[in-house]
Motif scaffolding. Sequence first.
Motif, mmCIF file in Angstrom:
data_model
loop_
_atom_site.group_PDB
_atom_site.id
_atom_site.type_symbol
_atom_site.label_atom_id
_atom_site.label_comp_id
_atom_site.label_asym_id
_atom_site.label_seq_id
_atom_site.Cartn_x
_atom_site.Cartn_y
_atom_site.Cartn_z
ATOM 1 N N GLY A 151 15.359 -4.690 82.243
ATOM 2 C CA GLY A 151 15.449 -6.477 82.001
ATOM 3 C C GLY A 151 14.158 -6.805 81.077
ATOM 4 N N GLU A 152 14.362 -8.031 80.565
ATOM 5 C CA GLU A 152 13.163 -8.631 79.622
ATOM 6 C C GLU A 152 12.137 -8.604 80.256
ATOM 7 O OE1 GLU A 152 15.207 -10.717 81.308
ATOM 8 O OE2 GLU A 152 13.886 -12.112 81.793
ATOM 9 N N GLY A 153 11.959 -8.958 81.552
ATOM 10 C CA GLY A 153 10.731 -8.780 82.197
ATOM 11 C C GLY A 153 10.098 -7.645 82.415
ATOM 12 N N ALA A 154 10.845 -6.690 82.754
ATOM 13 C CA ALA A 154 10.349 -5.220 82.771
ATOM 14 C C ALA A 154 9.954 -4.821 81.342
ATOM 15 C CB ALA A 154 11.479 -4.235 83.300
ATOM 16 N N CYS A 201 18.612 -3.906 76.545
ATOM 17 C CA CYS A 201 17.819 -4.986 77.347
ATOM 18 C C CYS A 201 18.501 -6.026 77.818
ATOM 19 C CB CYS A 201 16.822 -5.848 76.425
ATOM 20 S SG CYS A 201 15.826 -6.882 77.341
ATOM 21 N N ASP A 202 18.955 -6.098 79.071
ATOM 22 C CA ASP A 202 19.761 -7.176 79.745
ATOM 23 C C ASP A 202 18.616 -8.320 79.823
ATOM 24 O OD1 ASP A 202 22.095 -5.798 80.627
ATOM 25 O OD2 ASP A 202 21.382 -5.032 82.232
ATOM 26 N N ASN A 203 18.838 -9.264 78.610
ATOM 27 C CA ASN A 203 17.865 -10.357 78.806
ATOM 28 C C ASN A 203 18.696 -11.494 79.400
ATOM 29 O OD1 ASN A 203 16.267 -12.548 78.514
ATOM 30 N ND2 ASN A 203 15.634 -12.214 76.235
ATOM 31 N N ASN A 204 18.492 -11.675 80.791
ATOM 32 C CA ASN A 204 19.054 -12.907 81.466
ATOM 33 C C ASN A 204 18.298 -14.162 81.470
ATOM 34 O OD1 ASN A 204 17.246 -11.867 83.415
ATOM 35 N ND2 ASN A 204 18.803 -11.084 84.606
ATOM 36 N N GLN A 205 17.163 -13.949 80.794
ATOM 37 C CA GLN A 205 16.199 -15.116 80.500
ATOM 38 C C GLN A 205 15.464 -15.753 81.739
ATOM 39 O OE1 GLN A 205 17.628 -18.330 78.128
ATOM 40 N NE2 GLN A 205 19.709 -17.528 78.533
ATOM 41 N N TRP A 206 15.553 -14.781 82.842
ATOM 42 C CA TRP A 206 14.355 -14.967 84.163
ATOM 43 C C TRP A 206 13.977 -13.698 84.566
ATOM 44 C CZ3 TRP A 206 12.800 -19.700 85.086
ATOM 45 C CH2 TRP A 206 13.395 -20.744 84.503
ATOM 46 N N ALA A 207 12.641 -13.401 84.932
ATOM 47 C CA ALA A 207 12.401 -12.202 85.728
ATOM 48 C C ALA A 207 12.054 -12.930 86.949
ATOM 49 C CB ALA A 207 11.282 -11.682 85.132
ATOM 50 N N TYR A 208 12.898 -12.731 88.030
ATOM 51 C CA TYR A 208 12.605 -13.511 89.214
ATOM 52 C C TYR A 208 12.661 -14.969 88.724
ATOM 53 C CZ TYR A 208 12.550 -13.748 94.328
ATOM 54 O OH TYR A 208 12.777 -14.129 95.520
HETATM 55 MG MG LIG Z 1 15.658 -11.079 83.545
#
Ligand SMILES: [Mg+2]
Length: 348
Positions: free
Chosen positions: A162-165, A189-196
């Motif tokens: 993820g983008e957060g990771a 990279c699954d960038n879903n625009q939020w890390a939690y």
């Molecule tokens: Mg994310």
Amino acid sequence: MAIAREAEPVGSLREVRDAGLDREDLLQVYRNMVLTRGIEERGHILYRQGKIPGSFYTGRGNEAASVGVAAAMGPDDVGTPLHRDMGVHVTRGVEPWRIFAQYMGRVDGPTRGRDGNVHMADSKLGLIAMVSHLPAMLPVAVGAALAFRIREEKRVAVAWFGEGASARGDCHEGMTLAGVRKLPVVFVCDNNQWAYSTPTHLEYATEHVADRADAYGFEGIVVDGTDVLAVYREVKRAIEKARAGGGPTLIESLTLRMEGHAVHDDAFYVPKQMFEEWAKSDPLERFRTWLRENADMTDEEEDEIASEVKRTLNEALRRAEESPLPEAPQLLEGVYASPEDLDTPHHK
Ligand SMILES: [Mg+2]
Ligand SMILES: Cc1ncc(C[n+]2csc(CCOP(=O)(O)OP(=O)(O)O)c2C)c(N)n1
């Protein structure tokens, strides 16, 4: 300024054929996306019925990305999908009833009741089960790619994060080694625009996560993760490049996490307008429209897919509920490998 290449959307059926998908393949991709969403929707119901221990994670909004990447992988390639990537398990052929069994901690789940949720994988289908610690699976995939290189096997590893990771050290370590040794690995990279609850401007300071690839010495590409065909085309290219010795690629697939981090989270911190905007490019609806306009998908074909998926889900739930919980004495079975189980020479 962006450094990574921003991928174009896919236009015509011809372009899709050139990328290696015929009409049957396209309908299969659509069916896998519908099935992926169906599994997670039914899973959510099971959770509300109190049948799923722990929490429950979904990848709503990520169906095109997960199915698109998996459709581009070869049969002998390996992957380390994460908690948003149900479509990878579905596309590689994990039977839905085994996924429901996994959700409910039953013996017929891929982890045979030892773990819950999406912490699962069927190694016979080339998948390696995730651990929670993100992005700990990146070095694992890079290790698999190094093994392929040493054994002179024409296989590719696909590593999700993820983008957060991407802020963590293991991401940097994995990409550095992969770049230096030009290993056959594709980073997704699954960038879903939020890390939690953390938004992207507090996660990274470049325009794109994929911009970093340049610093590791390989190509970075940003693709619209709601466009299954664009994801497929870009990943297919990257996998074939890796297979031919051209080294890694970092593909950033941009989506929005359409639900909370997990079902216990109502995502109150995500602006409502953001959800409304991204709902307009729902991956299933987008591909359905494309198929009708470009591949003449008929009402009958669409209905047939919808009812086949429904039948599959009903049957899968029935079968999973019949699967027993594991017996305590079985819990250690298959956890530790013995030297006889391993084919690596130094373990013999
Ligand atoms: Mg994310
Ligand atoms: C090393 C580590 N720190 C914290 C967590 C707790 N955690 C689980 S998911 C998550 C957010 C991850 O965000 P991202 O990488 O963007 O993936 P997403 O959930 O958005 O798909 C966090 C902080 C974890 N699993 N591992």
